[in-house]
Design an enzyme around this catalytic site. Structure first.
Site, short mmCIF file in Angstrom:
data_model
loop_
_atom_site.label_atom_id
_atom_site.label_comp_id
_atom_site.label_asym_id
_atom_site.label_seq_id
_atom_site.Cartn_x
_atom_site.Cartn_y
_atom_site.Cartn_z
N TYR A 285 -34.83 40.14 -18.96
CA TYR A 285 -33.51 39.97 -19.58
C TYR A 285 -32.64 41.20 -19.36
O TYR A 285 -33.13 42.32 -19.16
CB TYR A 285 -33.64 39.68 -21.08
CG TYR A 285 -34.03 40.86 -21.95
CD1 TYR A 285 -33.06 41.71 -22.50
CD2 TYR A 285 -35.37 41.14 -22.24
CE1 TYR A 285 -33.42 42.77 -23.30
CE2 TYR A 285 -35.74 42.19 -23.04
CZ TYR A 285 -34.76 43.01 -23.58
OH TYR A 285 -35.11 44.08 -24.38
N CYS A 286 -31.32 40.98 -19.37
CA CYS A 286 -30.33 42.04 -19.30
C CYS A 286 -29.10 41.57 -20.06
O CYS A 286 -29.14 40.53 -20.73
CB CYS A 286 -30.00 42.40 -17.85
SG CYS A 286 -29.34 41.03 -16.88
N THR A 287 -28.01 42.29 -19.99
CA THR A 287 -26.84 41.98 -20.81
C THR A 287 -26.22 40.63 -20.47
O THR A 287 -25.99 39.80 -21.36
CB THR A 287 -25.77 43.08 -20.68
OG1 THR A 287 -26.37 44.34 -20.97
CG2 THR A 287 -24.60 42.82 -21.61
N GLY A 289 -27.07 38.84 -17.24
CA GLY A 289 -27.88 38.05 -16.31
C GLY A 289 -27.90 38.50 -14.88
O GLY A 289 -28.85 38.22 -14.14
N VAL A 314 -28.31 38.48 -22.67
CA VAL A 314 -28.39 38.64 -24.13
C VAL A 314 -27.13 38.12 -24.82
O VAL A 314 -27.20 37.52 -25.89
CB VAL A 314 -28.63 40.11 -24.50
CG1 VAL A 314 -28.72 40.28 -26.01
CG2 VAL A 314 -29.90 40.63 -23.84
#
Length: 441
Positions: A285-287, A289, A314
């Site tokens: 996961y990241c902020t 995508g 997220v």
């Protein structure tokens, strides 16, 4: 001739204008004249009309009529400056798609946004588009709705969040960029969906986390080796918020990320080291995508099979599921720096707490004294030549005057401590202000 003499400055209309009194346009030599000056957008003409020899004067208001372009209709009665009274929002999206003529694509975008009150970063190249920008909701939505009319971007996943203080970016940069992300990614097969991780909807992601929670109740180091939760962000982003059970990344920029690529001596700090590449599920996961899409392609090339990513990142998760399994705030790369989950789904925070789905244990600590901090928001060191992004408690902020260490307090280019959520501006503003104050002493 009976009549009047007047001087009028107005807007010249190509339509025929009728006057109740016969009008003579003349100069002192009785030859007709028209003084005119086009404005910047060639829509108004200033003019002076002199009539006869009377000393009386009058003001004329002439209405200009022009064919309306599509862009002008869209911006009718629109004041595109920072005094716009509309609600400001921040918009984020990206899309990997083949663009054969990226320079022409950029030109189309520039033509559309002309006159819109948008600030931000919008990059286009042969692999697609990556955009983060702010503006009044009317302008911000108009741009991506226009983009969705293109079949290449019809399924664009857009994230919208509130702006705290009008624009979140200093200016608009819309241009061709060889790499859509830092570190250089143009060589990766990003246009092949099979090379990227399998995207999981927020609800699917939540189910997987809750299913794995019983396996890992203590820490990430005790995770079942068939399940790994991977935070593909920077360490300072993790510091203010992360999914429960995710290990803190030991990097401060994306290009330094090396999960699954480590040499033997770095295995201890690599959560993907010595894993079964064919059996282990890796949840990334990241902020928003894009970093996961990029890094999963690298891992796919390294032989990892079961790669999953949080669709939309997220921000999309918080908007749909609230802060379930999430602890803290979300770091964002604009002037806001930090957003609480309530910014995406206000009602979900209280609901999640009522059913015990939000971890309450504080985790963030002051960079200087290691005490717990309540405000999950970074600040830059007041020393311009350091400019470190760090978390700070109220006492250290006061004692070190906004600096990250004692040495920085004596630096030659120290800026004043900023109150609240303000961000530092250009150095010359503080330098000139100091010089001016010294002159007045």
């Amino acid at each position: 001739m009976g009549g009047y003499c007047g001087v009028s400055i107005g807007t010249l209309s190509p339509a025929i204008v009728s006057f109740g009194t016969r009008l003579c346009i003349a100069n002192t030599n009785t030859k007709p004249f028209l003084k005119q000056k086009s404005t910047k957008n060639d829509r108004q003409i200033q003019f002076k009309i002199c009539c006869c020899s009377s000393s009386s004067s009058t003001s004329l208001t002439l209405t200009q009529t022009q064919p309306e372009s599509k862009n002008r209709r869209r911006r009718e009665a629109k004041h595109f400056d920072d005094d716009d009274t509309g609600d400001f929002v921040v918009v984020n999206f990206y899309k990997f798609v083949s663009i054969k003529q990226p320079q022409e694509e950029v030109a189309k975008h520039l033509a559309f946004v002309e006159g819109l009150n948008l600030h931000g970063r919008i990059y286009v190249n042969e692999q697609g588009i990556n955009a983060q920008y702010s503006g009044p909701s009317r302008d911000a939505l108009a741009y991506f709705e226009w983009l969705r009319e293109d079949e290449n971007f019809s399924d664009l996943l857009v994230q919208i969040s509130p702006a705290l203080n009008r624009h979140a970016f200093p200016k608009l940069k819309l241009r061709y960029k060889p790499s859509l992300l830092e570190g250089g990614i143009s060589h990766l097969p990003l246009l092949d969906p099979s090379m990227r991780a399998i995207p999981l909807a927020p609800s699917e992601w939540r189910n997987k986390l809750e299913a794995g929670k019983d396996i890992d109740k203590a820490s990430n180091s005790d995770l079942n080796r068939d399940f790994i939760l991977l935070d593909v962000r920077n360490g300072y982003e993790w510091d203010i918020g992360h999914f429960h059970g995710a290990r803190r990344p030991d990097v401060d920029c994306f290009r330094s990320t090396s999960f699954g690529l480590s040499q033997r001596e770095a295995f201890a700090s690599d959560p993907l080291a010595d894993l079964d590449k064919e059996k282990t599920d890796i949840l990334m996961y990241c902020t928003g995508g894009i970093r996961c899409d990029v890094y999963s392609t690298i891992l796919r090339q390294r032989g990892f099979h079961n790669l999953y990513t949080l669709k939309g990142g997220v921000s999309h998760y918080l908007e749909n599921e609230g802060p379930v399994e999430w602890v803290g705030n979300l770091f964002v790369f604009d002037s806001r720096l930090s957003l609480p989950p309530s910014a995406y789904k206000p009602d979900a925070v209280s609901e999640a707490r009522m059913i015990g789905k939000v971890p309450e244990n504080p985790f963030a600590t002051c960079y200087i004294c290691s005490s717990q901090v309540r405000e999950l928001r970074h600040r830059n060191c007041a020393n311009l030549d350091c400019n470190l992004l760090f978390l700070c408690c109220a006492d250290c902020l006061k004692n070190l005057r906004g600096c990250c260490c004692l040495n920085c307090t004596t630096a030659p280019r120290c800026r004043p401590v900023l109150p609240g959520h303000q961000r530092y501006k250009k150095w010359h503003l503080y330098r000139d202000s100091e010089v001016q104050s010294q002159l007045t002493i």
